[in-house]
Design an enzyme around this catalytic site. Structure first.
Site, PDB file in Angstrom:
ATOM      1  N   LYS A 139      -9.192   2.044  -2.389  1.00 46.92           N
ATOM      2  CA  LYS A 139      -9.474   1.443  -1.083  1.00 46.92           C
ATOM      3  C   LYS A 139     -10.916   1.744  -0.678  1.00 46.92           C
ATOM      4  CE  LYS A 139      -7.203   1.097   3.463  1.00 46.92           C
ATOM      5  NZ  LYS A 139      -6.002   1.552   4.218  1.00 46.92           N
ATOM      6  N   GLU A 195       0.841  -1.195   0.000  1.00 44.95           N
ATOM      7  CA  GLU A 195       0.000   0.000   0.000  1.00 44.95           C
ATOM      8  C   GLU A 195       0.882   1.252   0.000  1.00 44.95           C
ATOM      9  OE1 GLU A 195      -3.556   1.854   2.869  1.00 44.95           O
ATOM     10  OE2 GLU A 195      -2.212   0.314   3.640  1.00 44.95           O
ATOM     11  N   TYR A 251      -9.152   4.521  13.586  1.00 48.51           N
ATOM     12  CA  TYR A 251      -8.901   4.132  14.971  1.00 48.51           C
ATOM     13  C   TYR A 251      -7.405   4.123  15.226  1.00 48.51           C
ATOM     14  CZ  TYR A 251      -8.176  -0.369  12.632  1.00 48.51           C
ATOM     15  OH  TYR A 251      -7.741  -1.354  11.785  1.00 48.51           O
ATOM     16  N   CYS A 289      -5.208  -3.115   2.300  1.00 46.03           N
ATOM     17  CA  CYS A 289      -5.036  -3.162   3.763  1.00 46.03           C
ATOM     18  C   CYS A 289      -6.355  -3.353   4.516  1.00 46.03           C
ATOM     19  CB  CYS A 289      -4.286  -1.917   4.241  1.00 46.03           C
ATOM     20  SG  CYS A 289      -3.463  -2.168   5.840  1.00 46.03           S
ATOM     21  N   SER A 303      18.967   2.088  30.229  1.00 43.67           N
ATOM     22  CA  SER A 303      19.947   2.723  29.353  1.00 43.67           C
ATOM     23  C   SER A 303      20.809   1.677  28.658  1.00 43.67           C
ATOM     24  CB  SER A 303      20.815   3.709  30.138  1.00 43.67           C
ATOM     25  OG  SER A 303      21.559   3.062  31.153  1.00 43.67           O
ATOM     26  N   GLY A 360      22.152   1.397  34.645  1.00 49.10           N
ATOM     27  CA  GLY A 360      20.931   0.635  34.847  1.00 49.10           C
ATOM     28  C   GLY A 360      20.514  -0.120  33.605  1.00 49.10           C
ATOM     29  N   GLU A 397       7.542   3.942  33.403  1.00 47.26           N
ATOM     30  CA  GLU A 397       7.894   5.244  33.991  1.00 47.26           C
ATOM     31  C   GLU A 397       7.060   6.355  33.366  1.00 47.26           C
ATOM     32  OE1 GLU A 397      12.621   4.172  34.795  1.00 47.26           O
ATOM     33  OE2 GLU A 397      11.994   5.160  32.930  1.00 47.26           O
TER      34      GLU A 397
END
Length: 549
Positions: free
Chosen positions: A112, A41, A118, A148, A301, A298, A407
Site C-alpha cells: 500500500k 484488504e 484521519y 484501499c 429501547s 420508549g 443524548e
C-alpha cells in the site's frame, strides 16, 4: 479474463479461519470458471488489527499463513491482503500488502502506498508505505494492484487533492490493463454514492476497467458494508456485490458476461442493516450469546431491541422492564407489547425497592420531595446494576445500551446507569434517525408499538418528566450535532442552523463539557462521518478556547 470478487468477512487475528474462508471462496470461484479471485484488504489478519499489528510475531504469522495458503492454491489464482515485514533497514517494521498466489506459489507481492491518518485510521503508525508498486504481469494481462486508500488521492466531493501521489493513475501509466483495488472501507452514511463517483471517475479518466473488492462485517466499532464494484473502461458500473453480506461476483472483464448489480436498501435501510450486522458480528466475534436490553416503553429501547432481535434471533434477546415509582402504566404496557411483537423474553424488575434502599443508606437528606438530579441518577444506576447483574448471571450474557447520539452529545445520560453495557448500537444514531429506523422496522408489520413512537420522550425519573423539560427540542440538538461534530462548522454557523443563538450556545457548552462521559461509554457502531468513538479525539480537560457566538 474471468475474475471473481470474493467479498468475505475476515475476523481480526483469526489467521486460520480467514485462510479457510479464502479457500472456500476460491473453490466456488474455480467451479464457476474464474481464473483469478480477488479478496479484500488485510484478508488474512483482519482489519483493523490496531496494535496487534505491532505485536511481536504478528507479521511473521501473517507470512506463514500466506505461505501455507499459497501451497493450497491451484489453477484459480488469488489476490489476497495480508501484513508483510518491511525488509528495508529503515521505516516501520510492517507493510500493508497484497500477494498474488497461483499454483502453490507466491507469484508477486505489492504494498500500500497511501496510509490514511484521519478519523478512525492511523496506518502511518504501523506501516511503511510502498516505494515502488509496478503492475503484476500475469495471465497475459498486467494487473494494476492498489490497496484501499490508494484510490482516494482525490477528494471525490471536491476538486481538492488529498495526496501528492496518485497510485491508481501510476498503475495506468505503467501499462496496467486492469485496475484492481483491495479495500477495507467501513460504512458511513452517504459513502456508497461517494465511492461509486470516485471509482467511476478513475475508470473513465484512465480508460481502464476497475475492480474494487471490499471487506464485509463488523469489527468492534466499524462495520464494513461490502458492495464490491466493477467498472468498465468508460466508467460504467457493470457489477455490484451484496450490501452488508458476503458475496461472490464472477464475470468476464472483456465481455462482462455474468456481471450483475445486487439490490440494496434505501439510506435508512442501509443504516439499519449495518447496525444489525454490527450487533451480530460483535456478539459472534466476542463469543457472546444472550443480549439484555432495558425496555422503558420508549422508542430508543424499542429500536435497540428490535435490531438485536434481527441480529441474534429472538431467542437470544431478553428485554428487562424496570419501572420506577414514576413510570406510567402505558410505558410498562408498551414494553410488553414490544416483547410480544418481537417474540423475545420479557423480565420484570421494578426498581422501587432498590431505590428506597439506596435512599435509606445515603441518609435523611435524600428522598425529600421530587427527585433532584442526584436522585434521578440513582434510579438510572439502579437499572444499570440490575441489567449488569442479570447478564453476569447468564452464561455469555451481555448488555446492549439504548441511548442515542443526541443524548450522548449533550450528556443526557448517566455514568454507571444507562451507559452500562458492552456495546452501544444507537450511540451514533441521532434522535431523528431513531424515528426513521422505527418506521423502517415497521414497514411490513408493527414491531415498535405506535405509542412508543408518538409519545413525548421521557426518562420517567420524577413526576411528569419529559426530556424537553431539560433539553431543547431534539431537532435543534440534531442540527447542532450535525453542524458542530460532523461538519465542524463555526459556532456562528451552528447558531444559524439551530435558529437560536442562545440555544446553540447552550448546546455547544453541553457538548464540550460532556466529553468525560463519552470517554467512559461503551463502544458504539459507527455509521456517521464523525462518531463519538475512536475517530473523535477530544481532550476532557480543555480551556474555553471556543469563540462565543
Amino acid at each position: 479474463m474471468k475474475i471473481a470478487l470474493a467479498q468475505i468477512a475476515p475476523g481480526v487475528g483469526y489467521l486460520r479461519g480467514n485462510s479457510e474462508r479464502v479457500l472456500r471462496a476460491i473453490g466456488i470461484a474455480a467451479r464457476r470458471g474464474a481464473q483469478l479471485a480477488v479478496f479484500p484488504e488485510q484478508t488474512l489478519g483482519g482489519y483493523p488489527a490496531l496494535d496487534l499489528w505491532e505485536e511481536d510475531g504478528f507479521d511473521r504469522a501473517n507470512e506463514r499463513a500466506l505461505a501455507a495458503l499459497a501451497r493450497k492454491v491451484g489453477e484459480t489464482a488469488a489476490l489476497v491482503g495480508f501484513v508483510s515485514r518491511n525488509k528495508d533497514r529503515v521505516g516501520r517494521a510492517a507493510r500493508n500488502s497484497a500477494a498474488l498466489l497461483h499454483k502453490g506459489k507466491i507469484v508477486a507481492v505489492r504494498h500500500k502506498t497511501l496510509l490514511p491518518t484521519y478519523d478512525v485510521f492511523d496506518e502511518a503508525r504501523y506501516f511503511e508505505p510502498a516505494r515502488d508498486n509496478p503492475p503484476i504481469a500475469w495471465g497475459g494481462s498486467k494487473l494494476g494492484v492498489t490497496i484501499c486508500e490508494d484510490a482516494w488521492a482525490m477528494d471525490p466531493s471536491s476538486t481538492r487533492r488529498l495526496y501528492s501521489r496518485d497510485p491508481v493513475a501510476a498503475q495506468a501509466r505503467a501499462g496496467a490493463d486492469i485496475l484492481v483495488n483491495l479495500s477495507a472501507s467501513p460504512f458511513l452514511q452517504g459513502k456508497t454514492a461517494l465511492r461509486r463517483r470516485l471509482l467511476s471517475a478513475h475508470a473513465r479518466r484512465l480508460k481502464k476497467p476497475l475492480l474494487y473488492c471490499n471487506l464485509v462485517g463488523g469489527n468492534d466499532e466499524l462495520v464494513f458494508d461490502g458492495g464490491s464494484l466493477a467498472y468498465d473502461a468508460r466508467g460504467t458500473l457493470r457489477a455490484r456485490a451484496a450490501f452488508a453480506a458476503c458475496d461472490l461476483l464472477v464475470f468476464d472483464t472483456r465481455t462482462w458476461e455474468g456481471a450483475a448489480a445486487a439490490p440494496e436498501p434505501d439510506d435508512v435501510g442501509k443504516c439499519g442493516e449495518v447496525l444489525i450486522l454490527g450487533i451480530k458480528d460483535f456478539a459472534e466475534k466476542c463469543g457472546l450469546k444472550t443480549a439484555f436490553v432495558g425496555l422503558s416503553g420508549g422508542i430508543d429501547s424499542a429500536v435497540a431491541a428490535a435490531l438485536a432481535a434481527r441480529a441474534l434471533g429472538p431467542s437470544r434477546v431478553v428485554g428487562v422492564s424496570m419501572p420506577s415509582p414514576y413510570s406510567s402504566p402505558g410505558s410498562v404496557d408498551d414494553a410488553r407489547a414490544l416483547a410480544r411483537n418481537l417474540g423475545i423474553e420479557l423480565r420484570s424488575a421494578p426498581i422501587g425497592g432498590v431505590y428506597q434502599s439506596y435512599l435509606q443508606a445515603l441518609g435523611p437528606e435524600w428522598g425529600r420531595g421530587a427527585p433532584d438530579l442526584a436522585e434521578q441518577n440513582l434510579q438510572a444506576r439502579s437499572r444499570g446494576a440490575i441489567l449488569m447483574s442479570l447478564s453476569n448471571k447468564t452464561p455469555r450474557g451481555f448488555v446492549l445500551t439504548t441511548g442515542n447520539k443526541s443524548e450522548l452529545a449533550v450528556g443526557y445520560c448517566t455514568l454507571y446507569g444507562d451507559l452500562c453495557g458492552a456495546l452501544a448500537p444507537l450511540a451514533d444514531v441521532p434522535k431523528r434517525l431513531v424515528y426513521r429506523l422505527a418506521a423502517w422496522l415497521n414497514s411490513e408489520r408493527e414491531i415498535v408499538p405506535r405509542p412508543s413512537i408518538e409519545k413525548a420522550p421521557s426518562a420517567e425519573l420524577k413526576p411528569g418528566q419529559k426530556d424537553q423539560d431539560d433539553l431543547p427540542p431534539y431537532e435543534q440538538i440534531d442540527d447542532a450535532l450535525e453542524a458542530w461534530v460532523q461538519d465542524r462548522l463555526s459556532p456562528a454557523r451552528v447558531a444559524r442552523g439551530v435558529g437560536d443563538r442562545a440555544v446553540a450556545e447552550g448546546l455547544l457548552d453541553r457538548m464540550d463539557s460532556s466529553e468525560f462521559k463519552r470517554r467512559q461509554a461503551p463502544p458504539c457502531l459507527k455509521i456517521s462521518s464523525k462518531a463519538f468513538g475512536i475517530g473523535r479525539r477530544m481532550p476532557i480537560a480543555k480551556a474555553g478556547w471556543r469563540e462565543r457566538i
